[in-house]
Design an enzyme around this catalytic site. Structure first.
Site, PDB file in Angstrom:
ATOM      1  N   LYS A  35       3.331   6.480  -5.332  1.00 40.36           N
ATOM      2  CA  LYS A  35       4.271   5.786  -4.455  1.00 40.36           C
ATOM      3  C   LYS A  35       5.597   6.525  -4.491  1.00 40.36           C
ATOM      4  O   LYS A  35       6.212   6.674  -5.545  1.00 40.36           O
ATOM      5  CB  LYS A  35       4.455   4.339  -4.898  1.00 40.36           C
ATOM      6  CG  LYS A  35       5.501   3.618  -4.060  1.00 40.36           C
ATOM      7  CD  LYS A  35       5.517   2.135  -4.292  1.00 40.36           C
ATOM      8  CE  LYS A  35       6.639   1.505  -3.490  1.00 40.36           C
ATOM      9  NZ  LYS A  35       6.688   0.058  -3.680  1.00 40.36           N
ATOM     10  N   LYS A  46       1.333   6.211  -0.869  1.00 35.23           N
ATOM     11  CA  LYS A  46       2.264   5.465  -0.032  1.00 35.23           C
ATOM     12  C   LYS A  46       3.595   6.192   0.036  1.00 35.23           C
ATOM     13  O   LYS A  46       4.110   6.566  -1.011  1.00 35.23           O
ATOM     14  CB  LYS A  46       2.472   4.088  -0.651  1.00 35.23           C
ATOM     15  CG  LYS A  46       3.449   3.210   0.080  1.00 35.23           C
ATOM     16  CD  LYS A  46       3.611   1.932  -0.671  1.00 35.23           C
ATOM     17  CE  LYS A  46       4.660   1.123   0.055  1.00 35.23           C
ATOM     18  NZ  LYS A  46       5.076   0.001  -0.735  1.00 35.23           N
TER      19      LYS A  46
HETATM   20  C1  PBG Z   1       8.047  -2.963  -3.312  1.00 38.44           C
HETATM   21  C2  PBG Z   1       7.244  -2.624  -2.094  1.00 38.44           C
HETATM   22  C3  PBG Z   1       7.761  -1.934  -1.010  1.00 38.44           C
HETATM   23  C4  PBG Z   1       6.746  -1.853  -0.067  1.00 38.44           C
HETATM   24  C5  PBG Z   1       5.625  -2.497  -0.593  1.00 38.44           C
HETATM   25  N1  PBG Z   1       5.960  -2.974  -1.856  1.00 38.44           N
HETATM   26  C6  PBG Z   1       9.120  -1.411  -0.743  1.00 38.44           C
HETATM   27  C7  PBG Z   1       9.861  -0.727  -1.795  1.00 38.44           C
HETATM   28  O1  PBG Z   1       9.287  -0.101  -2.703  1.00 38.44           O
HETATM   29  O2  PBG Z   1      11.086  -0.809  -1.739  1.00 38.44           O
HETATM   30  C8  PBG Z   1       6.902  -1.177   1.253  1.00 38.44           C
HETATM   31  C9  PBG Z   1       5.890  -1.445   2.300  1.00 38.44           C
HETATM   32  C10 PBG Z   1       6.284  -1.011   3.667  1.00 38.44           C
HETATM   33  O3  PBG Z   1       7.317  -0.358   3.889  1.00 38.44           O
HETATM   34  O4  PBG Z   1       5.542  -1.350   4.591  1.00 38.44           O
HETATM   35  N2  PBG Z   1       7.391  -3.287  -4.464  1.00 38.44           N
END
Ligand code: PBG
Length: 329
Positions: A201, A254
């Site tokens: 991520k 991601k």
């Molecule tokens: C946070 C989380 C995020 C997303 C999913 N879980 C955002 C972040 O890390 O700030 C993003 C998903 C998206 O942008 O569609 N735990």
């Protein structure tokens, strides 16, 4: 015009000549089985608030969310990923509301499993929706504490499993959380609850619209001390290797579109199912251009999601899930 190439041996266009030929040699096929639909839940009744940066995507109160999920199930979608909007008065530094047995997520999971038992429910394990600071961990003197956060994440995951979650999905990027969650679930008797690890991520600007949806933007700094640097690729393999060793059942990359090379590398590295998250910013860009009439939305969506399959994704989390399920019918 006389042809100079009558005897050209290789003519790749032969296999593109007709629609049936093209279908026969098609290498990758997007299907409804690949789709996971992320949904947003909010408190109250009969509430449906559109997220302005995500046209067509709403925060639903539980009663309406059940209808939305039933619709998705009727379209053949197998799984949802649930994210809550938590009111400010329930937020604190340690995200204690995240493991409240009567919290919004826990109540939602119970209701979904009762009303639509056939759909797989994936819950998000992370503190940011519950954190006053909008961070994925406990904050002390401006830094994010790792091990203390992991203890809370375990409680959160176990409470989600107790509510009936099929799969828990840690999206926080703390070190060691997959192993700790696996141990915690097993100790509580939830051997069959799976872990979808957000392994690779990245710290990404593509999450902006999601943070609008959950009102969870970081109150200071950014997430670069725990989410990965977008310049790195080998490090993704390191993260995936750790999560597999710690007990992940599936791994995720991601965002997806700007990271297709990472999806491919991880696919070649592991035999576990690989998920890709077509995130909020990727959704917003397509919607915005389509609203201007600058692109053909349907074709762009299919092309984009197919590129993720081609890169190696077995599963795709996408806000387009319902739309695509309809297109594929
Ligand atoms: C946070 C989380 C995020 C997303 C999913 N879980 C955002 C972040 O890390 O700030 C993003 C998903 C998206 O942008 O569609 N735990």
């Amino acid at each position: 015009m006389t042809s100079t190439n009558q005897h050209l041996t290789n003519r790749p266009r032969r296999l593109r000549r007709t629609a049936s030929l093209r279908r026969m040699v098609r290498e990758n096929q997007l299907t409804v089985n690949d789709l996971i639909y992320p949904v947003f839940v909010t408190e109250g009744e009969n509430q449906q608030e559109e997220i302005s940066s995500m046209p067509g995507i709403y925060r639903y109160s539980l009663d309406l969310l059940l209808k939305e999920i039933a619709d998705a199930a009727n379209l053949g979608i197998n799984a949802i990923a649930l994210f809550p909007l938590i009111s400010n008065d329930k937020k604190d530094n340690a995200g204690t509301e995240s493991y409240n047995p009567d919290g919004l997520v826990q109540r939602a999971v119970k209701a979904i499993k009762q009303e639509i038992p056939e759909i797989t429910v994936i819950t998000d394990v992370a503190l940011d929706p519950f954190s006053t600071y909008g961070h994925d961990g406990i904050v002390e003197d401006g830094t994010i504490l790792n091990d203390e956060t992991v203890e809370v994440l375990v409680k959160q995951a176990v409470s989600q499993a107790a509510a009936g979650a099929d799969i828990v999905a840690p999206s926080d990027m703390m070190d060691g959380r997959v192993g700790a969650i696996r141990q915690g679930l097993d100790a509580a008797g939830y051997f069959d609850v799976g872990i979808l690890a957000y392994s690779a991520k990245y710290a990404s600007a593509y999450y902006g619209p999601f943070r609008d949806a959950l009102e969870s933007a970081p109150q200071f700094g950014d997430k670069k001390t725990y989410q990965m640097n977008s310049a790195n690729s080998r490090e993704a393999i390191k993260e995936v290797a750790l999560d597999i060793a710690e007990g992940a059942d599936m791994v995720m990359v991601k965002p997806a579109l700007a990271y297709l090379d990472i999806i491919r590398r991880i696919k070649e590295y592991t035999n576990l199912p690989v998920a890709a998250y077509n995130v909020s910013g990727e959704y917003a860009m397509v919607k915005a251009a389509a609203q201007q009439g600058w692109i053909d939305e349907k074709q762009v969506v299919l092309e984009t999601l197919t590129s993720m399959k081609r890169a190696g994704a077995d599963l795709i989390l996408t806000y387009f899930a319902k739309q695509v399920a309809l297109m594929l019918q």
